[in-house]
Design a protein around this motif. Sequence first.
Motif, PDB file in Angstrom:
ATOM      1  N   LYS A   1      25.304  36.156  40.876  1.00  0.00           N
ATOM      2  CA  LYS A   1      26.088  36.905  39.911  1.00  0.00           C
ATOM      3  C   LYS A   1      27.419  36.237  39.610  1.00  0.00           C
ATOM      4  O   LYS A   1      27.949  36.359  38.525  1.00  0.00           O
ATOM      5  CB  LYS A   1      26.351  38.310  40.460  1.00  0.00           C
ATOM      6  CG  LYS A   1      25.843  39.406  39.543  1.00  0.00           C
ATOM      7  CD  LYS A   1      26.160  40.753  40.144  1.00  0.00           C
ATOM      8  CE  LYS A   1      26.204  41.816  39.087  1.00  0.00           C
ATOM      9  NZ  LYS A   1      26.519  43.114  39.642  1.00  0.00           N
ATOM     10  N   SER A   2      27.965  35.554  40.637  1.00  0.00           N
ATOM     11  CA  SER A   2      29.293  35.005  40.395  1.00  0.00           C
ATOM     12  C   SER A   2      29.247  33.486  40.413  1.00  0.00           C
ATOM     13  O   SER A   2      28.541  32.870  41.211  1.00  0.00           O
ATOM     14  CB  SER A   2      30.280  35.558  41.423  1.00  0.00           C
ATOM     15  OG  SER A   2      30.465  34.657  42.478  1.00  0.00           O
TER      16      SER A   2
ATOM     17  N   PHE B   1      34.104  33.647  39.500  1.00  0.00           N
ATOM     18  CA  PHE B   1      34.224  34.650  38.442  1.00  0.00           C
ATOM     19  C   PHE B   1      32.887  35.349  38.244  1.00  0.00           C
ATOM     20  O   PHE B   1      31.839  34.750  38.456  1.00  0.00           O
ATOM     21  CB  PHE B   1      34.626  33.989  37.125  1.00  0.00           C
ATOM     22  CG  PHE B   1      35.993  33.371  37.166  1.00  0.00           C
ATOM     23  CD1 PHE B   1      37.116  34.121  36.851  1.00  0.00           C
ATOM     24  CD2 PHE B   1      36.159  32.044  37.531  1.00  0.00           C
ATOM     25  CE1 PHE B   1      38.377  33.562  36.896  1.00  0.00           C
ATOM     26  CE2 PHE B   1      37.418  31.480  37.585  1.00  0.00           C
ATOM     27  CZ  PHE B   1      38.530  32.243  37.262  1.00  0.00           C
ATOM     28  N   GLN B   2      32.924  36.610  37.836  1.00  0.00           N
ATOM     29  CA  GLN B   2      31.687  37.251  37.411  1.00  0.00           C
ATOM     30  C   GLN B   2      31.886  38.002  36.111  1.00  0.00           C
ATOM     31  O   GLN B   2      33.013  38.344  35.737  1.00  0.00           O
ATOM     32  CB  GLN B   2      31.117  38.145  38.511  1.00  0.00           C
ATOM     33  CG  GLN B   2      31.832  39.437  38.740  1.00  0.00           C
ATOM     34  CD  GLN B   2      31.011  40.351  39.640  1.00  0.00           C
ATOM     35  OE1 GLN B   2      29.817  40.364  39.617  1.00  0.00           O
ATOM     36  NE2 GLN B   2      31.672  41.135  40.439  1.00  0.00           N
TER      37      GLN B   2
ATOM     38  N   ASP C   1      34.933  40.484  34.674  1.00  0.00           N
ATOM     39  CA  ASP C   1      36.307  40.228  35.120  1.00  0.00           C
ATOM     40  C   ASP C   1      37.208  40.103  33.900  1.00  0.00           C
ATOM     41  O   ASP C   1      36.781  39.637  32.847  1.00  0.00           O
ATOM     42  CB  ASP C   1      36.382  38.899  35.899  1.00  0.00           C
ATOM     43  CG  ASP C   1      35.734  38.998  37.272  1.00  0.00           C
ATOM     44  OD1 ASP C   1      35.430  40.121  37.686  1.00  0.00           O
ATOM     45  OD2 ASP C   1      35.522  37.946  37.909  1.00  0.00           O
TER      46      ASP C   1
ATOM     47  N   HIS D   1      35.824  27.191  33.196  1.00  0.00           N
ATOM     48  CA  HIS D   1      36.339  28.040  34.281  1.00  0.00           C
ATOM     49  C   HIS D   1      37.653  27.517  34.827  1.00  0.00           C
ATOM     50  O   HIS D   1      38.440  28.254  35.392  1.00  0.00           O
ATOM     51  CB  HIS D   1      35.296  28.115  35.396  1.00  0.00           C
ATOM     52  CG  HIS D   1      35.111  26.819  36.147  1.00  0.00           C
ATOM     53  ND1 HIS D   1      35.811  26.532  37.291  1.00  0.00           N
ATOM     54  CD2 HIS D   1      34.345  25.734  35.882  1.00  0.00           C
ATOM     55  CE1 HIS D   1      35.460  25.332  37.718  1.00  0.00           C
ATOM     56  NE2 HIS D   1      34.568  24.825  36.872  1.00  0.00           N
TER      57      HIS D   1
ATOM     58  N   HIS E   1      42.268  35.058  37.248  1.00  0.00           N
ATOM     59  CA  HIS E   1      41.977  36.495  37.292  1.00  0.00           C
ATOM     60  C   HIS E   1      43.193  37.335  36.913  1.00  0.00           C
ATOM     61  O   HIS E   1      44.293  37.074  37.373  1.00  0.00           O
ATOM     62  CB  HIS E   1      41.575  36.888  38.710  1.00  0.00           C
ATOM     63  CG  HIS E   1      40.117  36.738  38.946  1.00  0.00           C
ATOM     64  ND1 HIS E   1      39.608  35.880  39.889  1.00  0.00           N
ATOM     65  CD2 HIS E   1      39.053  37.332  38.359  1.00  0.00           C
ATOM     66  CE1 HIS E   1      38.284  35.953  39.863  1.00  0.00           C
ATOM     67  NE2 HIS E   1      37.921  36.823  38.952  1.00  0.00           N
TER      68      HIS E   1
ATOM     69  N   LYS F   1      39.768  42.041  38.633  1.00  0.00           N
ATOM     70  CA  LYS F   1      38.359  41.777  38.942  1.00  0.00           C
ATOM     71  C   LYS F   1      37.474  42.922  38.464  1.00  0.00           C
ATOM     72  O   LYS F   1      37.905  44.070  38.436  1.00  0.00           O
ATOM     73  CB  LYS F   1      38.203  41.557  40.443  1.00  0.00           C
ATOM     74  CG  LYS F   1      38.858  40.264  40.882  1.00  0.00           C
ATOM     75  CD  LYS F   1      38.262  39.728  42.167  1.00  0.00           C
ATOM     76  CE  LYS F   1      38.883  38.375  42.466  1.00  0.00           C
ATOM     77  NZ  LYS F   1      38.509  37.847  43.754  1.00  0.00           N
TER      78      LYS F   1
END
Length: 433
Positions: free
Chosen positions: A362-363, A367-368, A371, A412, A417, A420
């Motif tokens: 998922k991440s 990051f996922q 966010d 990325h 962030h 989250k």
Amino acid sequence: MSKNSVFVLDTNRKPCNPVHPAVARKLLTQRKAAVFRRYPLTIILKEESKNQPKELRIKIDPGAKITGLALVSDTNIVWCAELEHRGFQIKDNLSDRRARRRSRRNRKTRYRQPRFLNRKRRDGWLPPSLMSRVFNIESWVKKLCRLAPISTISMELVRFDTQKMVNPEINGIEYQKGELFGYEIREYLLEKFNRTCVYCNTKEGPFNLDHFYPKSKGGSDRVSNLVLSCVKCNQKKDNQLPVDFLRDQPKLLALIEKQRKQPLADTAAVNATRWKLKETLEAMGLPVEVGSGGLTKFNRKRLGISKSHWTDAACVGTSTPDSLNIKGYQPLLIKAMGRGSRQMVNSDKYGFPIVAPKLRQKSFFGFQTGDIVKAVVKKGKKIGTYVGRVAVRKTGSFNIKTKTELIQGISHKYCQHTHKSDGFSYGFGEVVQ
Ligand SMILES: [Zn+2]
């Protein structure tokens, strides 16, 4: 600048009194505190607080699409928000899954014995689309309890208070003194006639309560003599008798005659989701005050406050103070987004897989999807600063959805962030003038 308070935690994460944004800014610039969460804005002090914080009340006006939330102290609004649910989306997703499974089982297990009779639903079962609303509200009440010194909960439970009008079809307005009763009656009749004008079927408000048999011609004040009418029809009818006003529409006349005498079934007033929510909130151990929609409206009119989801929430229940200043407040708009999908393969409209299975991961690069990030791009075609919700890709080339546009292919490496993913997206409503 919004007057919504900023939540404060002490160094042990104990909730303290929320502060005005200016105070929070000062604490941050003096480095006495740091930002703990961006949404809702919370700061964490760098020392222990010995003070006993002032207790707050959280007030909730649960709605089908949007739920109003307000935190209030004895006399002031502290914080407000509007929470948007995903109800219909969940229903669509589940119907979709059902269809896909049906199709797959038809293809692959055609001779399996039917086993549809071994399913049972627990007592108090509610469809997932409704439960998601309960869960959304529960998770926000819990979240706020961790950030602010909340000691009581108020929620709107029913549209109108049936106990205040035992057998409403028999009691007249006149017998029950008091203005509040009028508001309960109004909510009752709005529900009974399904928010539709009985004469022209319009759903456009505002509505008047029309004495079906005019008082000037001997009509009574009983609730059974009141029907819902739009202002236009109400004025057109004036003090005519129904037989005269509806002389060309005998069918409609008979229908209204029948409808107005039928009391609204009790179940219509009982909203399963709200009762479930009440149970859920009570299970949290805080005292829960309940109020009716009639009371909310009465309070709102009494305080001269304009209608919105969060102002309705602030007016729920008998605990509402005699004056509330809503000027300068700006609701945090919270939208439930879900936390991704378990479906591993996307399918076409026949239920056949169309691409390779999704990755189980998922991440990516920390990051996922969901966010909120800030990307400062210093070179290339996409120079600029972008803040928004990110959609991640395995390649590390992300999409960022800002307030105004969708920026594709941001590396990325440029992202940082801000907040989250917690299953919600955030925005701000309008400041009350
Ligand atoms: Zn009408």
